[in-house]
Design a protein around this motif. Structure first.
Motif, PDB file in Angstrom:
ATOM      1  N   GLU A  77      48.780  27.249  46.969  1.00 38.87           N
ATOM      2  CA  GLU A  77      49.516  27.271  45.704  1.00 38.87           C
ATOM      3  C   GLU A  77      50.923  26.690  45.841  1.00 38.87           C
ATOM      4  OE1 GLU A  77      49.636  31.266  44.262  1.00 38.87           O
ATOM      5  OE2 GLU A  77      47.500  31.598  44.574  1.00 38.87           O
ATOM      6  N   TYR A  78      51.337  26.388  47.070  1.00 42.99           N
ATOM      7  CA  TYR A  78      52.719  26.024  47.330  1.00 42.99           C
ATOM      8  C   TYR A  78      52.830  24.535  47.638  1.00 42.99           C
ATOM      9  CZ  TYR A  78      52.951  31.111  48.163  1.00 42.99           C
ATOM     10  OH  TYR A  78      52.848  32.473  48.048  1.00 42.99           O
ATOM     11  N   ASN A  79      53.526  23.795  46.797  1.00 42.30           N
ATOM     12  CA  ASN A  79      53.748  22.369  47.020  1.00 42.30           C
ATOM     13  C   ASN A  79      55.126  22.172  47.644  1.00 42.30           C
ATOM     14  OD1 ASN A  79      53.913  19.592  46.973  1.00 42.30           O
ATOM     15  ND2 ASN A  79      53.181  19.380  44.863  1.00 42.30           N
ATOM     16  N   PHE A  80      55.215  22.449  48.933  1.00 40.40           N
ATOM     17  CA  PHE A  80      56.511  22.467  49.607  1.00 40.40           C
ATOM     18  C   PHE A  80      57.278  21.146  49.532  1.00 40.40           C
ATOM     19  CE2 PHE A  80      54.416  25.946  52.256  1.00 40.40           C
ATOM     20  CZ  PHE A  80      55.042  26.958  51.572  1.00 40.40           C
ATOM     21  N   PRO A  81      56.638  19.974  49.725  1.00 40.74           N
ATOM     22  CA  PRO A  81      57.423  18.730  49.647  1.00 40.74           C
ATOM     23  C   PRO A  81      58.131  18.553  48.310  1.00 40.74           C
ATOM     24  CG  PRO A  81      55.325  18.307  50.729  1.00 40.74           C
ATOM     25  CD  PRO A  81      55.264  19.712  50.209  1.00 40.74           C
ATOM     26  N   GLU A  82      57.508  18.991  47.228  1.00 39.64           N
ATOM     27  CA  GLU A  82      58.164  18.910  45.922  1.00 39.64           C
ATOM     28  C   GLU A  82      59.291  19.932  45.805  1.00 39.64           C
ATOM     29  OE1 GLU A  82      57.792  16.738  43.277  1.00 39.64           O
ATOM     30  OE2 GLU A  82      56.710  15.612  44.826  1.00 39.64           O
ATOM     31  N   TRP A  83      59.116  21.094  46.400  1.00 45.64           N
ATOM     32  CA  TRP A  83      60.142  22.132  46.324  1.00 45.64           C
ATOM     33  C   TRP A  83      61.415  21.733  47.057  1.00 45.64           C
ATOM     34  CZ3 TRP A  83      57.394  27.515  47.254  1.00 45.64           C
ATOM     35  CH2 TRP A  83      56.348  27.640  46.341  1.00 45.64           C
ATOM     36  N   ARG A  84      61.262  20.931  48.120  1.00 45.93           N
ATOM     37  CA  ARG A  84      62.446  20.523  48.887  1.00 45.93           C
ATOM     38  C   ARG A  84      63.467  19.811  48.012  1.00 45.93           C
ATOM     39  NH1 ARG A  84      58.828  17.332  53.239  1.00 45.93           N
ATOM     40  NH2 ARG A  84      57.623  19.094  54.071  1.00 45.93           N
ATOM     41  N   LYS A  85      63.016  19.202  46.931  1.00 47.17           N
ATOM     42  CA  LYS A  85      63.896  18.419  46.074  1.00 47.17           C
ATOM     43  C   LYS A  85      64.928  19.281  45.354  1.00 47.17           C
ATOM     44  CE  LYS A  85      60.262  14.974  45.302  1.00 47.17           C
ATOM     45  NZ  LYS A  85      59.347  14.351  44.297  1.00 47.17           N
ATOM     46  N   PHE A  86      64.662  20.580  45.192  1.00 45.85           N
ATOM     47  CA  PHE A  86      65.629  21.431  44.482  1.00 45.85           C
ATOM     48  C   PHE A  86      66.031  22.673  45.270  1.00 45.85           C
ATOM     49  CE2 PHE A  86      61.324  22.202  42.749  1.00 45.85           C
ATOM     50  CZ  PHE A  86      61.134  23.531  43.087  1.00 45.85           C
ATOM     51  N   LEU A  87      65.521  22.840  46.503  1.00 44.38           N
ATOM     52  CA  LEU A  87      65.891  23.996  47.318  1.00 44.38           C
ATOM     53  C   LEU A  87      66.928  23.624  48.375  1.00 44.38           C
ATOM     54  CD1 LEU A  87      62.500  25.816  48.038  1.00 44.38           C
ATOM     55  CD2 LEU A  87      64.249  26.408  46.341  1.00 44.38           C
ATOM     56  N   THR A  88      67.639  24.649  48.846  1.00 40.93           N
ATOM     57  CA  THR A  88      68.556  24.490  49.969  1.00 40.93           C
ATOM     58  C   THR A  88      67.923  24.982  51.260  1.00 40.93           C
ATOM     59  OG1 THR A  88      70.254  25.142  48.366  1.00 40.93           O
ATOM     60  CG2 THR A  88      70.965  24.835  50.643  1.00 40.93           C
ATOM     61  N   THR A  89      67.175  26.069  51.167  1.00 39.02           N
ATOM     62  CA  THR A  89      66.451  26.616  52.315  1.00 39.02           C
ATOM     63  C   THR A  89      65.077  27.068  51.842  1.00 39.02           C
ATOM     64  OG1 THR A  89      67.319  28.857  51.937  1.00 39.02           O
ATOM     65  CG2 THR A  89      68.545  27.449  53.452  1.00 39.02           C
ATOM     66  N   LEU A  90      64.161  27.188  52.788  1.00 37.29           N
ATOM     67  CA  LEU A  90      62.826  27.704  52.479  1.00 37.29           C
ATOM     68  C   LEU A  90      62.591  28.968  53.287  1.00 37.29           C
ATOM     69  CD1 LEU A  90      60.182  27.144  50.889  1.00 37.29           C
ATOM     70  CD2 LEU A  90      59.297  26.077  52.956  1.00 37.29           C
ATOM     71  N   GLY A  91      61.839  29.888  52.710  1.00 40.18           N
ATOM     72  CA  GLY A  91      61.556  31.133  53.410  1.00 40.18           C
ATOM     73  C   GLY A  91      60.103  31.510  53.324  1.00 40.18           C
ATOM     74  N   GLY A  92      59.749  32.514  54.106  1.00 39.32           N
ATOM     75  CA  GLY A  92      58.392  33.034  54.074  1.00 39.32           C
ATOM     76  C   GLY A  92      58.394  34.487  54.477  1.00 39.32           C
ATOM     77  N   SER A  93      57.451  35.228  53.945  1.00 38.41           N
ATOM     78  CA  SER A  93      57.260  36.608  54.371  1.00 38.41           C
ATOM     79  C   SER A  93      56.275  36.656  55.526  1.00 38.41           C
ATOM     80  CB  SER A  93      56.725  37.459  53.217  1.00 38.41           C
ATOM     81  OG  SER A  93      57.741  37.782  52.312  1.00 38.41           O
ATOM     82  N   ALA A  94      56.565  37.491  56.491  1.00 40.22           N
ATOM     83  CA  ALA A  94      55.624  37.784  57.561  1.00 40.22           C
ATOM     84  C   ALA A  94      55.582  39.302  57.680  1.00 40.22           C
ATOM     85  CB  ALA A  94      56.061  37.138  58.858  1.00 40.22           C
ATOM     86  N   HIS A  95      55.169  39.926  56.590  1.00 46.78           N
ATOM     87  CA  HIS A  95      55.139  41.378  56.480  1.00 46.78           C
ATOM     88  C   HIS A  95      53.772  41.838  56.957  1.00 46.78           C
ATOM     89  CE1 HIS A  95      56.581  45.155  55.137  1.00 46.78           C
ATOM     90  NE2 HIS A  95      57.422  44.685  54.244  1.00 46.78           N
ATOM     91  N   ALA A  96      53.710  42.265  58.224  1.00 42.60           N
ATOM     92  CA  ALA A  96      52.420  42.436  58.893  1.00 42.60           C
ATOM     93  C   ALA A  96      51.449  43.320  58.121  1.00 42.60           C
ATOM     94  CB  ALA A  96      52.651  42.993  60.295  1.00 42.60           C
TER      95      ALA A  96
END
Length: 516
Positions: A77-96
């Motif tokens: 569901e995540y189109n990261f290359p497109e998101w880079r155009k308006f984000l400063t940093t990217l994050g992710g949850s690793a909530h076991a």
């Protein structure tokens, strides 16, 4: 997506720009649609961009950050290359407790590593952080009740840093007072005193602070090994997969990602960095791919347009390893063996048929018999060189294509490794990935079951992060390409050591070494 008047209107607007087809160009009808998944992908990107635009009207200073959760289930569901155009940093949850359902407790370090690689790839050149890491006990919420140990806290922090992350945020410092998570997750106790987990985090931070320049300039060393997942495969699985009476893993949602993770686990146990990225995040614009490898493990739906990209990659010197039912469907869920197989030239043939065999069976390559899962593919060979046969029929080929080659095994070796152990897959990959291993500055001399190593480069120094989840003391011999560099132990929470080209690591220990 909440199906409100607003989202319904956006959907109708989207349909005008992306009208569904009843037939594809070669005349086959579209009987199963992926329109809902395509819309979700675009809607997510549009909505995040809209939020970012609104914020920037009033605030041009602060960073814009997105936290993605349940990465192994939701990454399509995540189109990261497109998101880079308006984000400063990217994050992710690793909530076991919430997000590592594809893994056993003893594999959570591996899960953290794979999760981190997906986020790192998505971030591209943006910095990334692990925005949510489980910090304490969960009681009635989450999918798997447990409390991280102090050693696991250190493992997760160092794996994040070893994957080029800039840091992480724990959920949470103090326990919540009410709601379904009341009394859970905290890194301090009910008397507001630090837990052993918080103290362990503090020990890691002290090392980072005292080596700030080293870690601020560190980048993960690229081995040239790329496991690619294809979002259309994950979409197809949601549409097509249904549980079987035998509960075969490949018939359940998750089989596509688990197949890729089987290769990731095997390569990690050889002490090698491995990229894990969506197909569209790979750079197909280079002139030379010598020394680079792409692995497509049971990626069941591959757009026909990707054939040209992969042909360019291999013809320019790249190596392609394909397993399972990769490209069984196109992006309209047509069976490519019937509607025209666009990968025939690259793979070296076509499939005569797939047969359901058993939960586990073997595919024999010379003296090595590799465990595989459920389906075996039989190849109608044209240009490939058979490397595995059964009763006179070809079940695996090498195909020379331009300056590179394709290795095609249409049986689920990645899933077989997850179910029956990675030892045989490691033996196979040691041969097939020899050129990648030879350029890696540090690796294990052989497979180390349930041990992983991440390698960073910072200036003229290297940093290796070794995590031992095997349950026993390990003395590990390393392949070291530059023997002039001297090792310095930066962190060892159980007094691990390095001597020459070997390390000693206790069970559950994290050992961090700078080579300078």
């Amino acid at each position: 997506i909440p199906w409100t008047d607003f989202s319904k209107a956006k959907y109708q607007e989207w349909l005008k720009q992306n009208p569904p087809k009843d037939f594809v160009d070669n005349g086959y009808p579209i009987l199963v649609e992926l329109t809902d998944q395509r819309f979700l992908l675009d809607y997510n990107t549009w909505f995040l961009n809209w939020i970012a635009t609104e914020i920037r009207k009033y605030d041009t200073q602060h960073v814009l950050h997105v936290n993605n959760h349940a990465m192994f289930q939701n990454c399509a569901e995540y189109n990261f290359p497109e998101w880079r155009k308006f984000l400063t940093t990217l994050g992710g949850s690793a909530h076991a407790s919430w997000h590592f359902g594809y893994f056993k407790r003893e594999q959570y370090a591996l899960a953290m590593s794979a999760n981190s690689e997906i986020v790192r790839s998505g971030a591209g050149e943006l910095p990334w952080i692990m925005t949510e890491i489980q910090g304490g006990n969960n009681t009635y919420s989450g999918g798997a009740p447990f409390c991280p140990t102090k050693n696991e806290i250190a493992q997760w922090m160092w794996i994040t840093l070893g994957t080029q992350g800039k840091g992480g945020i724990f959920w949470s410092l103090n326990p919540r007072s009410s709601g379904i998570e009341a009394g859970e997750w905290a890194m301090i106790d009910f008397q507001d005193q630090p837990s052993d987990r918080l103290k362990a985090a503090s020990d890691v931070i002290k090392v980072i602070d005292s080596n700030a320049e080293l870690f601020s300039n560190a980048r993960e060393f690229d081995s040239g090994i790329n496991i690619l997942y294809v979002r259309q495969s994950l979409w197809a699985e949601k549409k097509m997969a249904m549980p079987s009476q035998q509960n075969y893993e490949a018939r359940l949602a998750g089989g596509v990602m688990k197949s890729a993770l089987g290769y990731f686990e095997a390569i990690s146990e050889m002490g090698i960095n491995c990229n894990l990225k969506e197909f569209g995040e790979f750079d197909f614009s280079k002139d030379n791919y010598s020394g680079e490898t792409i692995i497509l493990a049971h990626q069941i739906a591959v757009p026909s347009a990707y054939a040209q990209k992969l042909e360019d990659f291999v013809s320019k010197g790249g190596k392609l390893i394909v397993d399972g039912l990769t490209a069984f469907f196109d992006d309209n869920l047509h069976n490519t063996m019937k509607t025209g197989f666009p990968f025939a030239r690259l793979f070296g043939g076509n499939i005569s048929e797939f047969k359901a065999v058993d939960n586990l069976f073997e595919v024999k390559f010379g003296q090595i018999s590799l465990p595989a899962h459920l389906w075996k593919g039989y190849i109608r060979n044209t240009t490939g060189r058979p490397i595995a046969t059964e009763d006179g029929e070809t079940v695996a080929v090498h195909n020379q294509f331009g300056k590179g080659e394709t290795v095609w095994i249409p049986s689920l070796l990645g899933m077989g490794a997850r179910l029956d152990g990675t030892e045989k897959l490691c033996q196979f990959l040691m041969t097939e990935l020899k050129s990648n291993f030879s350029k890696t500055p540090y690796s294990f001399t052989g497979q180390q079951k349930a041990v992983l190593m991440k390698t960073l480069q910072s200036g003229n120094s290297f940093v290796t992060v070794i995590v031992n989840k095997s349950g026993e003391m390990k003395r590990i011999a390393l392949n070291v390409t530059d023997k002039t560099k001297k090792p310095i132990v930066l962190f060892a929470d159980k007094k691990g050591t390095v001597s020459g080209q070997s390390v000693t690591v206790s069970p559950e220990e994290t050992l961090v070494i700078e080579w300078k």
